[in-house]
Design an enzyme around this catalytic site. Structure first.
Site, mmCIF file in Angstrom:
data_model
loop_
_atom_site.group_PDB
_atom_site.id
_atom_site.type_symbol
_atom_site.label_atom_id
_atom_site.label_comp_id
_atom_site.label_asym_id
_atom_site.label_seq_id
_atom_site.Cartn_x
_atom_site.Cartn_y
_atom_site.Cartn_z
ATOM 1 N N SER A 39 0.798 -1.221 0.000
ATOM 2 C CA SER A 39 0.000 0.000 0.000
ATOM 3 C C SER A 39 0.833 1.274 0.000
ATOM 4 O O SER A 39 0.310 2.347 -0.281
ATOM 5 C CB SER A 39 -0.960 0.024 1.202
ATOM 6 O OG SER A 39 -0.237 -0.004 2.417
ATOM 7 N N ASP A 346 -2.059 8.163 8.443
ATOM 8 C CA ASP A 346 -2.918 7.265 9.207
ATOM 9 C C ASP A 346 -2.022 6.377 10.067
ATOM 10 O O ASP A 346 -0.865 6.694 10.288
ATOM 11 C CB ASP A 346 -3.860 6.466 8.290
ATOM 12 C CG ASP A 346 -3.121 5.585 7.290
ATOM 13 O OD1 ASP A 346 -1.936 5.251 7.526
ATOM 14 O OD2 ASP A 346 -3.717 5.226 6.250
ATOM 15 N N HIS A 349 0.652 4.736 7.220
ATOM 16 C CA HIS A 349 1.237 5.361 6.038
ATOM 17 C C HIS A 349 1.690 6.788 6.288
ATOM 18 O O HIS A 349 1.051 7.539 7.023
ATOM 19 C CB HIS A 349 0.219 5.339 4.888
ATOM 20 C CG HIS A 349 -0.334 3.989 4.612
ATOM 21 N ND1 HIS A 349 -1.557 3.573 5.088
ATOM 22 C CD2 HIS A 349 0.182 2.948 3.932
ATOM 23 C CE1 HIS A 349 -1.783 2.326 4.705
ATOM 24 N NE2 HIS A 349 -0.730 1.928 4.002
#
Length: 409
Positions: A39, A346, A349
């Protein structure tokens, strides 16, 4: 939900030279970028996976991106790769799942990264809704698995599909020249810890000691990178793990909100083993040049000395979701007043602002290491085999895409 820790991806670039046939479809001196990752590098591939829970296709993701809308990136704005691509004067590569194999885009770089992915195929299995790992379709007496997250093995298979499409368009010789001249970025491994080995309900953390688990990861990487080599990859930049014990989702598990030293130690041990593996691969595979990116030190510096880089907070997330299930900035989350003051967007990340700092350091380190010569001019830094991988810092990513794009046929 999704979440891949914070391994910073290495941007892969290389100058394409060769026959006039290649020059007709790939501009000389322009980077060809193949990105494999999780991600931290995903730019929308998971939006096409209907059952995937590892998605960022809702506000507030993309709030600081050029469109202001979600793009599939797991941050508030740009990924490190977006920023690096602009430094090299090229658009970032598109997500694999957005392409048709008849598109001319298959002749350039492609992003295969998938939120939730790991080196191991079992990593990320619980990022699929209803507990289903995959859908099964019958076709010509053969079972085809439509996986709902792209593990590294899946991503390599996707690259093989791209290469076959290239061969169909420009021929085998020209396709080999493009692939041999490109550099392959691999930014995986964080999820194998954060969403596998460290999870009490995942078997790997129960079955294996950490020494055995690293052995499993290295054996898997050996096979995977060797497979990429036989598909034509010669220049590979592998992103070492960042200090995983210091990301917000892990700090909340400590008694005092500090970094988890044991998890950081795992990352250090992984990086050492990966470096040794790359050295062995360089020695045994003719023409291979595989390099390790030292992501640990650059991210740790941001965490320990945020003020040095203009940040105020490096221990918690902008949207205050450190203890929230999934750790993502859902539309109901309360954003921080100043998103440029936070290292983390978050629970997993980094923010757009942090990615800018990392990309700046990356570019400087790559120039210093000889990977690039001046702005916009990429060179095949690893053209000759290297006995010992160089250590650089890097990033990778790709362009925006609509979260509701039609599925790839």
């Amino acid at each position: 939900m999704a979440a891949l820790a914070i391994a910073v991806a290495v941007l892969a670039v290389a100058m394409v030279t060769g026959s006039s046939g290649v020059a007709a479809v790939v501009t000389a001196n322009k980077p060809v970028i193949y990105i494999f990752g999780d991600s931290m590098s995903d730019v929308g591939n998971n939006n096409y996976l209907l059952l995937s829970l590892a998605k960022s296709d809702y506000p507030w993701y993309g709030v600081d991106y050029e469109t202001g809308f979600p793009t599939g990136r797991f941050t508030n704005g740009r990924t490190i790769g977006d920023i690096m691509a602009s430094k090299f004067g090229v658009p970032p590569p598109p997500p694999f799942m957005s392409l048709y194999m008849t598109d001319d885009e298959v002749l350039g770089g492609v992003n295969f990264a998938s939120g939730g992915a790991g080196l191991l195929n079992e990593t990320g299995i619980y990022f699929v809704s209803h507990g289903d790992m995959f859908l099964v379709f019958a076709a010509e007496d053969e079972l085809n698995l439509a996986v709902q997250y792209l593990s590294f093995d899946n991503q390599i298979s996707s690259f093989e599909e791209i290469k076959n499409a290239m061969i169909a368009k420009i021929g085998k010789k020209a396709a080999e020249e493009v692939v041999n001249g490109a550099i392959f970025q691999v930014g995986l491994g964080s999820n194998d810890y954060i969403n596998n080995f460290l999870r009490p309900f995942m078997a790997d953390g129960i079955v294996y000691t950490h020494e055995e688990f690293i052995g499993l990861l290295m054996d898997t990487m050996d096979r995977q990178l060797t497979r990429l080599y036989h598909l034509g990859a010669r220049n590979v930049w592998f992103s070492g793990l960042a200090p995983l014990g210091c990301i917000p989702s892990q700090r909340v598990l400590s008694d005092d909100g500090g970094c988890l030293d044991d998890v950081n130690a795992y990352a250090v041990e992984f990086n050492a083993a990966a470096k040794n593996l790359l050295e062995r691969l360089n020695a045994k595979l003719p023409g291979a040049s595989m390099s390790l990116a030292d992501c640990y030190s650059i991210v740790m510096e941001l965490i320990e000395h945020p003020q040095k880089y203009g940040f105020e907070t490096s221990h918690t997330s902008c949207c205050d979701v450190d203890t929230t299930v999934g750790g993502l900035c859902l539309p109901t989350a309360q954003l921080c007043d100043d998103r440029t003051a936070f290292v983390f967007w978050d629970a997993y990340h980094t923010s757009d602002a942090a990615n800018q700092v990392i990309a700046d350091r990356l570019y400087a380190d790559m120039v210093s290491a000889g990977a690039v010569q001046g702005k916009g001019n990429a060179t095949a830094a690893a053209a000759a085999p290297a006995a010992t991988p160089r250590v650089v810092v890097g990033g990778g990513a790709a362009p925006s895409m609509n979260a509701t794009s039609p599925p790839k046929p």
